[in-house]
Write a protein that holds these residues in place. Sequence first.
Motif, PDB file in Angstrom:
ATOM      1  N   PRO A   9      13.771  -7.762   5.650  1.00 18.92           N
ATOM      2  CA  PRO A   9      14.251  -6.956   4.521  1.00 18.92           C
ATOM      3  C   PRO A   9      15.491  -7.607   3.902  1.00 18.92           C
ATOM      4  CG  PRO A   9      13.953  -5.589   6.486  1.00 18.92           C
ATOM      5  CD  PRO A   9      13.828  -7.021   6.906  1.00 18.92           C
TER       6      PRO A   9
ATOM      7  N   HIS B  29      10.658  -6.787  -8.723  1.00 22.66           N
ATOM      8  CA  HIS B  29      11.996  -6.280  -9.026  1.00 22.66           C
ATOM      9  C   HIS B  29      12.887  -6.137  -7.798  1.00 22.66           C
ATOM     10  CE1 HIS B  29      11.411  -5.760 -13.170  1.00 22.66           C
ATOM     11  NE2 HIS B  29      10.503  -4.818 -13.079  1.00 22.66           N
ATOM     12  N   ASN B  30      12.281  -5.799  -6.642  1.00 19.14           N
ATOM     13  CA  ASN B  30      13.131  -5.554  -5.469  1.00 19.14           C
ATOM     14  C   ASN B  30      13.791  -6.835  -4.945  1.00 19.14           C
ATOM     15  OD1 ASN B  30      10.941  -6.728  -4.258  1.00 19.14           O
ATOM     16  ND2 ASN B  30      10.267  -4.880  -3.194  1.00 19.14           N
TER      17      ASN B  30
ATOM     18  N   GLU C  94       9.897   3.228   9.760  1.00 15.97           N
ATOM     19  CA  GLU C  94       8.594   3.890   9.818  1.00 15.97           C
ATOM     20  C   GLU C  94       7.891   3.598  11.143  1.00 15.97           C
ATOM     21  OE1 GLU C  94       9.248   1.286   7.516  1.00 15.97           O
ATOM     22  OE2 GLU C  94      10.474   2.840   6.586  1.00 15.97           O
TER      23      GLU C  94
ATOM     24  N   HIS D 196       2.346   7.270   0.858  1.00 18.58           N
ATOM     25  CA  HIS D 196       2.191   6.006   1.592  1.00 18.58           C
ATOM     26  C   HIS D 196       3.408   5.113   1.510  1.00 18.58           C
ATOM     27  CE1 HIS D 196       0.011   5.557  -2.217  1.00 18.58           C
ATOM     28  NE2 HIS D 196       0.466   4.325  -2.255  1.00 18.58           N
ATOM     29  N   ILE D 197       3.408   4.173   2.442  1.00 19.03           N
ATOM     30  CA  ILE D 197       4.516   3.230   2.528  1.00 19.03           C
ATOM     31  C   ILE D 197       3.933   1.836   2.398  1.00 19.03           C
ATOM     32  CG2 ILE D 197       6.205   2.254   4.148  1.00 19.03           C
ATOM     33  CD1 ILE D 197       6.498   5.188   5.218  1.00 19.03           C
ATOM     34  N   ASN D 198       4.462   1.068   1.452  1.00 18.14           N
ATOM     35  CA  ASN D 198       4.014  -0.320   1.295  1.00 18.14           C
ATOM     36  C   ASN D 198       5.086  -1.212   1.869  1.00 18.14           C
ATOM     37  OD1 ASN D 198       1.933   0.761  -0.278  1.00 18.14           O
ATOM     38  ND2 ASN D 198       3.164   0.573  -2.139  1.00 18.14           N
ATOM     39  N   LYS D 199       4.737  -1.860   2.949  1.00 17.75           N
ATOM     40  CA  LYS D 199       5.726  -2.717   3.569  1.00 17.75           C
ATOM     41  C   LYS D 199       5.045  -3.988   4.025  1.00 17.75           C
ATOM     42  CE  LYS D 199       9.827  -2.097   6.252  1.00 17.75           C
ATOM     43  NZ  LYS D 199      10.658  -1.206   7.007  1.00 17.75           N
ATOM     44  N   GLN D 200       5.619  -5.114   3.646  1.00 16.67           N
ATOM     45  CA  GLN D 200       5.026  -6.356   4.086  1.00 16.67           C
ATOM     46  C   GLN D 200       5.566  -6.678   5.466  1.00 16.67           C
ATOM     47  OE1 GLN D 200       5.878  -7.945   0.339  1.00 16.67           O
ATOM     48  NE2 GLN D 200       3.824  -8.800   0.079  1.00 16.67           N
TER      49      GLN D 200
END
Lengths: 247, 318
Positions: free
Chosen positions: B196, B244-245, B11, B187-191
Amino acid sequence: MKILVCISKTPDTTAKIAFTDNNTKFDSNSVQWIINPNDEYYALVRAIELKEADPSVVIHLVTVGAADADAIIRKALALGGDEAIRVNTESQDSYSIASQIAAVAKENGYDLIFSGKETIDYNGASVGGMVAELLDLPYISLATKFELNGTAATVTREIEGGEEVCEVSLPVVVSCNKGMAEQRIPNMRGIMAARTKPLKVVEPVAADPLTSITAFSLPPVKGGVKLIDPDNVAELVHLLRNEARVI
Amino acid sequence: MCVLTFIDIAEDGSVKKSSLEALTYGAQLAKQSGIETQAVAIAPVTEELSALGKYGVTKIYQVNNEALKHFDAQVYTKVMAAVAEQSGATVIVFSNNANGKALAPRLSARLKAGLVAGAVALPNITNGFTVKKSVFSGKAFADVSIHTPVKIISLQPNAFKTEAGEGTAEIVAFSATADVPKITVTHINKQSGEVPLAEAEIVVSGGRGLKGPENWGILEDLAKELHAALACSRPVADAHWRPHNEHVGQTGGAIAPNLYIAVGISGAIQHLAGVNRSKVIVVINKDPEAPFFKAADYGIVGDLFDVVPKLTEALKAG
């Protein structure tokens, strides 16, 4: 609203993996067969939840396989779903399976097609995407959440290190991942009801596989664990740095 | 004839690490067959694409179209098919990551080109075209033969090391008439700053032995020290101690890091299936009978609440 859930038969998660015929065939002797967990826990249960929220929803299950898949599809019907369709042919590669499912979908017309994110045996993660392409429908893979809003859906899917939320109009094909729903145990009423639910057997369309497995092999056996004294963790750091060279 | 590799772009406009592996794989495959490697970038990119030449790619088709800003497998597949046709690709390579898992099967069905998803090695081309992949969730491998003239391979992340040399790729603009995507990304939720999990070289994973989500701090400290990603076992994700991920195992994600550190995980066969392609496995468990020790390279039998902080300290000490 009509939902199609793709169901696959896989060896039990604890099955011992062995091969026969000079390592060209999976040894299914004494293997317990189950519904592919990704199909069951996530795809099927989420579809059942949608029907619980709106009883007018109709759920069809589809599987590609010979008559020995019937026990699995009845087990799936015991969890929920209105009727099942079995395409009467040995399942081969992802493309040939997807072609059969796409033919069933064209025949009946569905607003929503759910598959598990992958089967736990061949790990292709491909059937959902191929079905979508064969039907020219949008496809969302690895979905962890699915909310229906009329004729559209809000879907969350897994991406590297996070998640993406998207909107899509139906019809759509979705591959379902952990998070979509929780595993359920079929109750006695469901098991009794499944016995009389329709299980339609249809003949396959012509679809040759594009790939085939020529041989299987098992991973090399580990050389044995090296135990380190819990009071000497510095030794572990030393070994990881200088012996394994991974840090 | 050429090998065509899909460049997956994050992204933020950077090229994903898994794509660098795919580019290296594509280049070595092309060398093996004596043909050229080309690649295609569809989403907007902030990096200098020509620099990817160091991974062995000679020509990169760059698609500039605002409609293709967000990934939509249906639309991207049509663009890929057009580029594949123009480049005369005989082998198309993806990473078997989130986007690859959506795109490769679609392209396979569209082109009727056989797909091997999750390849772990270069193809064997001595007699036909056979690719090794992981099956039974890491418990075995299968050699899969592709029968069609055009072949598609999606490479398992972390299965192939990136190799950079010298070189600059030629950038060719490719104008694609793209359909309007049917999927809108809202939207994109990314910490940010987190590694990853699928791409991580080191993974620190916790199980029921941690006793509760409030105890994850010691694992976070260890992971931070190692620049590792965090993972967990199924009971932990099912109990909602962790998202869960982070669940790895047969029904979660399958990973293949260089180093997997399992803390308080007994090592059920379903868990091992998701992690046994890790190069080195370290197990920390107070139960010497935990089955995980049989699959481990290094083990510590001891109280994790004592061992893990000590390990973090030992790493800090150098």
